[in-house]
Design a protein around this motif. Sequence first.
Motif, PDB file in Angstrom:
ATOM      1  N   VAL A   1       0.841  -1.210   0.000  1.00  0.00           N
ATOM      2  CA  VAL A   1       0.000   0.000   0.000  1.00  0.00           C
ATOM      3  C   VAL A   1       0.874   1.257   0.000  1.00  0.00           C
ATOM      4  CG1 VAL A   1      -1.778   1.272   1.233  1.00  0.00           C
ATOM      5  CG2 VAL A   1      -1.892  -1.214   1.094  1.00  0.00           C
ATOM      6  N   VAL A   2       1.960   1.250   0.772  1.00  0.00           N
ATOM      7  CA  VAL A   2       2.832   2.427   0.804  1.00  0.00           C
ATOM      8  C   VAL A   2       3.392   2.710  -0.579  1.00  0.00           C
ATOM      9  CG1 VAL A   2       5.060   3.287   1.598  1.00  0.00           C
ATOM     10  CG2 VAL A   2       3.488   2.283   3.204  1.00  0.00           C
TER      11      VAL A   2
ATOM     12  N   ARG B   1       2.171   1.760  -3.533  1.00  0.00           N
ATOM     13  CA  ARG B   1       1.198   1.989  -4.595  1.00  0.00           C
ATOM     14  C   ARG B   1       0.365   3.248  -4.396  1.00  0.00           C
ATOM     15  NH1 ARG B   1       3.595  -1.224  -7.804  1.00  0.00           N
ATOM     16  NH2 ARG B   1       2.511  -2.975  -8.732  1.00  0.00           N
ATOM     17  N   ARG B   2       0.113   3.627  -3.169  1.00  0.00           N
ATOM     18  CA  ARG B   2      -0.839   4.712  -2.929  1.00  0.00           C
ATOM     19  C   ARG B   2      -0.131   5.904  -2.309  1.00  0.00           C
ATOM     20  NH1 ARG B   2      -6.636   3.736   0.021  1.00  0.00           N
ATOM     21  NH2 ARG B   2      -7.519   5.794  -0.375  1.00  0.00           N
TER      22      ARG B   2
END
Lengths: 275, 308
Positions: free
Chosen positions: A95-96, A98-99
Amino acid sequence: MRTKTHLWLGILGIVLFVIVFLVRFAFILFTAAKTQTEAGELQFSLPTSWALLQNFRDALAARDYMLIIAFINSTILTVVSITILVVLSAMVAYVVQRRQSRWNAVVNFLVLCGLIIPPAVVPTVWVLQSLGLFKTLSGLIFIEVAFGLAFCILLFRAFIATIPRDLDEAAIIDGAGPMRLFFKVIFPLLRSVMVTVIIVQSVVIFNDFANPLYFLPGDENATVQLTVFNFQSQFTTQYNLLFADILLITIPPLLLFLFLNKRIVEGLTAGAVKG
Amino acid sequence: MSTEVEAPTTGRPATTAPATPARKRKSPYPYWFYLPAAVIFGVFFVVPTFSSFFFSLTRWDLTTYEFLGLDNYVAFFQESALITGLKNTLIYAVVTCGLKVVLGMLLALLLTSQIIARGFLRSVVFFPVLVSTIGVGLTFPVLMDPSAGLINKSLALIGINGPAWLVDPKFALLSVALVDVWKGVGLATVIFIAGIVSIPREYFEASSVDGASAFQRFWRIILPLSRPAITTVIVLALIGGLRTFDLIWAMTRGGPGFTSDVIASVIYKQYQAGFYGLSTAGNVVLFILVTGIVFPLFHFLTRREVDL
């Protein structure tokens, strides 16, 4: 001419390296194979009679087979901690990476803290005790996971950056939800970095001494690194058994080293070059 | 306590996701993926770290506490044994870090040159990194035995009268530091090797066309271009050196007397003795020492990189 000097330099290097780095291992092996009286002389020599297997047996049997119990404990600790570590840190790293959001700064800061800040010993005991996890293997597992997360997230994040986003988009168009996308599409692609994480962390956790000492005291809970003190605390040190024990607990990392040395070096140097 | 700390980290994302009306569809990268890791990290790392500041100001037995103010710190800095621990920690960190950088770089230069058995030698240097620190810590006292030990016997062969190593108060800390370097230099070496190998070949080719000497090649090309690797080694070695415990505990337990105590061993001794507040104050001192040295150093070293 040039190649000849290189050859001699190489031979000199090998001799020096062997003396500085390998003599210790030979010493352990020889002493572990000696009888108690001969080992007590602390000499660097071949044993007059090889008693290696007998010493292994004695070391394993000492204090009601504590070393065997310790091996079981250490194996459970290592396997369970690493399983949790791999899944959780891959999720965070994914998540870090990709977002983009303001949470990234928070996560990055916490990762840096996790790498640098020394854990507070007694307050951790206090937390474990309040949760009823002090002196339990599951408590120590949580500790190992908490302390290992930062390093694993770093490794996973660097690797996930190399996986093209097109892949995500294709999966999303096919109707995959976040769970399916991560566990069915991304997670399997992480295999190579996962191997690195598993190897590096298993060496760290298997060799961990301080955390079991603090958070898992007691003979019945011993992990392998604590068993070496079995042969030291009595009136005389039983050097042959002490070194047999050290030899036994060195075998798992030795096997990893022989088969997977490249992977370990890769993992430990990953990111170091780019800073 | 744990929920208080975790609430801001995990509570907000749920409200921010639907707040972007432009895209009604949920992000494929949900924030709750942070949750399990955040809970474990929060409960077992963040909470103890924060509460250590409070409990270092108390006398406590894990269930009840009595507020003391700064008494623990006063006690810490008045006890000469504890100040020795602080001083030793700094000496230990600087000595191990310096030696690992210098020796690691020399080994890396040797092991990236055209030398025979290069792969084998790299493995040999690296192996001690993987073995049990406690095993190493219990073996070396035997090898360092002042009279019967292998090291002094070998030194005697070439006419050197070896020191008493761990028995001599002047040498005890240094002896442990040397063993630490022996065990840890392999990691520094492989990081340096990775740094040197990643330097583009053209630089070396151009320099040999220009007739640069081996020393110039090292000083002008290898050293500046492997700076990220050097930064990593320095930071890792310093953190490791400041936090060191296993090796000290296995080799000397802080002895003879308190001459080789470091903060981490002081923390453990106070904990064993039941002085939980004092032990936690030691932890806070270590926290301040590590963050006070490593964070600014890290910023300084990485800033210089950008200038390059």
